[in-house]
Design an enzyme around this catalytic site. Structure first.
Site: not given
Ligand code: THU
Length: 160
Positions: A62, A64, A73, A75, A115
């Site tokens: 991830n 940010e 994220c 994924e 996701c």
């Protein structure tokens, strides 16, 4: 009686001695990349490993942002990167492992709504389910056979 549309969903649970070689490798790769996450705001580190049909495994974590909604994220990063580079390779499985920075043990994680919708997109593109593997603190793999187990009433058809 009120008419209902119902879905029964389930996850399979695999203890470490039941893990397959491929699943073990994917979980290890997801766990290996989570420490490199850029997660200074949540301190929640997530790693994802994606296996494509040609055997290649891609990993991501991830990322940010100080403007919180901008963060992405693990994924979605791994799916976008892998499928962006290999648009014809069917994704078979995605493994996700998370950990709070201060903790030793992993934290249970399941993919967020965005996701889930992204996984759905590639299932539809390839006409095939993608297995989702999630590690829990007990060392078990929780396995969803496809996104229908996590997002039963998903959005799919612009025209329906
Ligand atoms: N996160 C992921 O990367 N994947 C998930 O499945 C759940 C949440 C990230 C988003 C954010 O950076 C942090 O974890 C806390 O929500």
């Amino acid at each position: 009686m009120t008419k209902r549309i119902e879905f029964k969903v389930s996850l399979e649970v695999f203890s470490p001695e039941e893990w397959t070689e491929t699943d073990t490798l994917l979980i290890e790769k997801a766990r290996g990349i989570l420490e490199k996450a850029h997660a200074p705001y949540s301190d929640f580190l997530v790693g994802a490993a994606l296996l494509l049909e040609n055997g290649e495994i891609f990993v991501a974590n991830n990322q940010e942002n100080v403007s919180f909604p901008v963060g992405v994220c693990a994924e979605r990063i791994v799916l976008s990167y892998a499928l962006g580079n290999h648009p014809d390779q069917r994704p078979l499985k995605i493994a996700i492992v998370a950990k709070r920075r201060a903790d030793q043990e992993v934290a249970t994680v399941t993919p967020c709504g965005l996701c889930r919708q992204t996984i759905n997109e590639y299932e539809v593109k390839f006409g095939h389910p993608i297995e989702i593997l999630m590690l829990n603190p007990q060392g078990e793999i929780l396995k969803a056979s496809g996104i229908d187990q996590l997002l039963p009433f998903r959005f799919n058809d612009l025209n329906s």
